[in-house]
Design a protein around this motif. Structure first.
Motif, mmCIF file in Angstrom:
data_model
loop_
_atom_site.group_PDB
_atom_site.id
_atom_site.type_symbol
_atom_site.label_atom_id
_atom_site.label_comp_id
_atom_site.label_asym_id
_atom_site.label_seq_id
_atom_site.Cartn_x
_atom_site.Cartn_y
_atom_site.Cartn_z
ATOM 1 N N ASP A 37 14.804 9.128 -3.695
ATOM 2 C CA ASP A 37 15.635 7.916 -3.983
ATOM 3 C C ASP A 37 16.435 9.390 -4.330
ATOM 4 N N ALA A 38 17.806 8.941 -4.433
ATOM 5 C CA ALA A 38 19.586 9.704 -5.392
ATOM 6 C C ALA A 38 19.349 10.359 -5.524
ATOM 7 N N VAL A 39 18.423 11.355 -6.297
ATOM 8 C CA VAL A 39 18.339 11.636 -7.304
ATOM 9 C C VAL A 39 19.773 12.478 -7.556
ATOM 10 N N HIS A 40 20.496 13.477 -6.509
ATOM 11 C CA HIS A 40 21.460 13.535 -6.859
ATOM 12 C C HIS A 40 22.979 13.135 -7.128
ATOM 13 N N TRP A 70 23.746 4.472 -3.970
ATOM 14 C CA TRP A 70 22.245 4.841 -4.589
ATOM 15 C C TRP A 70 20.877 3.999 -4.331
ATOM 16 N N ALA A 71 21.515 2.785 -3.283
ATOM 17 C CA ALA A 71 20.623 2.229 -2.463
ATOM 18 C C ALA A 71 20.039 2.614 -1.216
ATOM 19 N N ARG A 72 21.210 3.474 -1.301
ATOM 20 C CA ARG A 72 20.844 4.131 0.435
ATOM 21 C C ARG A 72 20.525 5.147 0.096
ATOM 22 N N GLY A 73 19.938 5.516 -0.684
ATOM 23 C CA GLY A 73 18.715 6.027 -0.976
ATOM 24 C C GLY A 73 17.383 6.248 -0.875
#
Length: 355
Positions: free
Chosen positions: A112-115, A262-265
C-alpha cells in the motif's frame, strides 16, 4: 540468517497473510530462520480489520504501541528486521529513528502507499504524539524496500532508490479453477475487506443499467454489500475455509478503483485471485492492475462507466469468452503470481541484504 517480520496483524489479515505468512515454509527451506511478531493479537486485529470493524481507539493504539516497543527492544537478536507495511496503524513521532537504530538491517515490505500517511489517526490524548510523515521517513531509513508492484515502487523511489519488486502472489496449488457454472445465473463477484468495499459504489450506475438488460447476481465476499435498487446483491463474510468455494462461485471478478494516489499503490490481490481460479477480471486501470491484467487477454481494463458496462455485458453474454480469458488468466497467475514465482524473489532480496 535470522529474520524477524513485524506485522500489523496476525495471519487473519490479508496483507501479512499474503506478504509474509505464506512464504515462511519457502524461506525456511532456503535456510532463513523466521519469526513473525504481530503488533496486536488476532482478536484485536479482527476488531479493527474484520467485516464488522470498529475505529481504532486510544486503548487499541496504546496496546499496539506497547507491544511494538517491546518487540523493537528484542530486534538486535535478529540479523534482519522486516517491517511489513508499517510499524503501527498510526504515525508516531520518533518511531522511525528508534526502529532504524534497533535493527541491524532494516527492510520495509509494502503493498500500500503507506508513505502518503498512516491508515488511522491517533485517538484521544495520543494525538499530541502524532507524526503523519513518520511512515515515509521509515522508508527513507530502510536498507531495502520491497514493493508489491512496479507502480508502487515508482512512487517510493524518490524516497529510497533501493527498491525491489516482489508481486503479491497466491498459492496456485490451493487456488485452482473450479467447474464452470453451467445453466446458473451469472455471478459478478468481488472479494476484499471493508476498507475497499466503498469502491464498489463506483459501479452503482453501471450495475443498475446492466440489471435492466441482463440477469446476474452481484456477490460481495468480505464486506457489507452496497444497496443497489434493481440489482440482486448477496453478501458473505470472508472465511478462510470457504475462500476457494466462494471464488469458484464467481463467473466474473471485478476490481474497481478510483484514480487517486492511495489507490495507485494497491497491488491487485483481487485480480490475482481471480486469475488463479480461472475467471476473467475486469479492473480499473489503476495501480498494479495493468501489470496483472492485459486488455482482452485475461480480462478487461475499464476506465469509464461505458467501458465497464461494455466489458461486463460482453462477458455476461459469452460463456465461451469467459472460459478463454479465464484459462489465459490461470496461465499468467502460475507464471508470474504464484508462490513458485514469488518466493525465490523474496529469498534473493533477503540473502542479498545479508551479504
Amino acid at each position: 540468517m535470522n529474520v524477524v517480520f513485524l506485522t500489523l496483524a496476525s495471519e487473519g489479515g490479508a496483507s501479512p497473510r499474503y506478504r509474509v505468512y505464506q512464504y515462511l515454509p519457502w524461506l525456511e527451506r532456503a535456510g532463513i530462520r523466521c519469526t513473525v511478531l504481530p503488533a496486536v493479537s488476532a482478536r484485536a486485529s479482527r476488531r479493527l480489520y474484520g467485516t464488522g470493524r470498529r475505529s481504532a481507539n486510544a486503548a487499541y493504539q496504546a496496546a499496539e504501541l506497547a507491544c511494538r516497543l517491546a518487540q523493537l527492544a528484542r530486534a538486535r537478536r535478529f540479523d534482519t528486521v522486516v517491517v511489513q507495511k508499517s510499524l503501527l496503524t498510526v504515525g508516531l513521532r520518533g518511531l522511525d529513528r528508534l526502529a532504524a537504530a534497533a535493527a541491524g538491517r532494516l527492510v520495509i515490505d509494502v503493498d500500500d502507499a503507506v508513505h502518503l500517511g498512516p491508515p488511522h489517526r491517533l485517538a484521544g490524548w495520543l494525538r499530541a504524539l502524532e507524526d503523519e510523515a513518520q511512515p515515509a521517513r521509515l522508508l527513507t531509513r530502510a536498507d531495502r524496500v520491497v514493493a508489491g508492484s512496479e507502480a508502487l515502487a515508482a512512487s517510493i523511489r524518490p524516497l529510497n532508490p533501493h527498491v525491489s519488486i516482489v508481486p503479491t502472489c497466491v498459492d496456485t496449488d490451493r487456488l485452482v479453477p473450479g467447474r464452470a457454472g453451467r445453466g446458473r445465473t451469472p455471478v459478478i463477484g468481488w472479494i476484499g475487506s471493508p476498507s475497499t468495499a466503498p469502491y464498489l459504489e463506483l459501479l452503482a450506475g453501471t450495475l443498475r443499467r446492466l440489471a435492466r438488460k441482463h440477469r446476474f447476481v452481484l456477490r460481495v465476499v468480505g464486506a457489507e454489500a452496497p444497496r443497489l435498487a434493481g440489482v440482486t446483491v448477496e453478501a458473505r463474510p470472508w472465511d478462510p475455509d470457504r475462500e476457494l468455494h466462494d471464488l469458484h462461485g464467481f463467473d466474473i471478478g471485478i476490481m474497481p478503483l478510483p484514480d487517486t494516489p492511495w489507490a495507485r499503490g494497491k497491488c491487485g490481490l483481487k485480480a490475482v485471485q481471480y486469475l488463479a481460479v480461472g475467471i476473467p477480471a475486469v479492473c480499473s486501470p489503476v495501480g498494479a492492475a495493468p501489470e496483472i491484467v492485459r486488455q482482452s487477454h485475461e480480462g478487461f481494463l475499464a476506465a469509464t462507466a461505458s467501458e465497464w458496462e461494455a466489458a461486463l455485458e460482453l462477458l455476461l453474454c459469452d460463456p465461451g469468452l469467459r472460459a478463454r480469458l479465464g484459462a489465459a488468466g490461470r496461465a499468467r497467475a502460475e507464471e508470474r503470481y504464484s508462490l513458485r514465482a514469488g518466493a525465490p524473489k523474496l529469498v534473493t532480496v533477503l540473502e542479498a541484504i545479508d551479504d
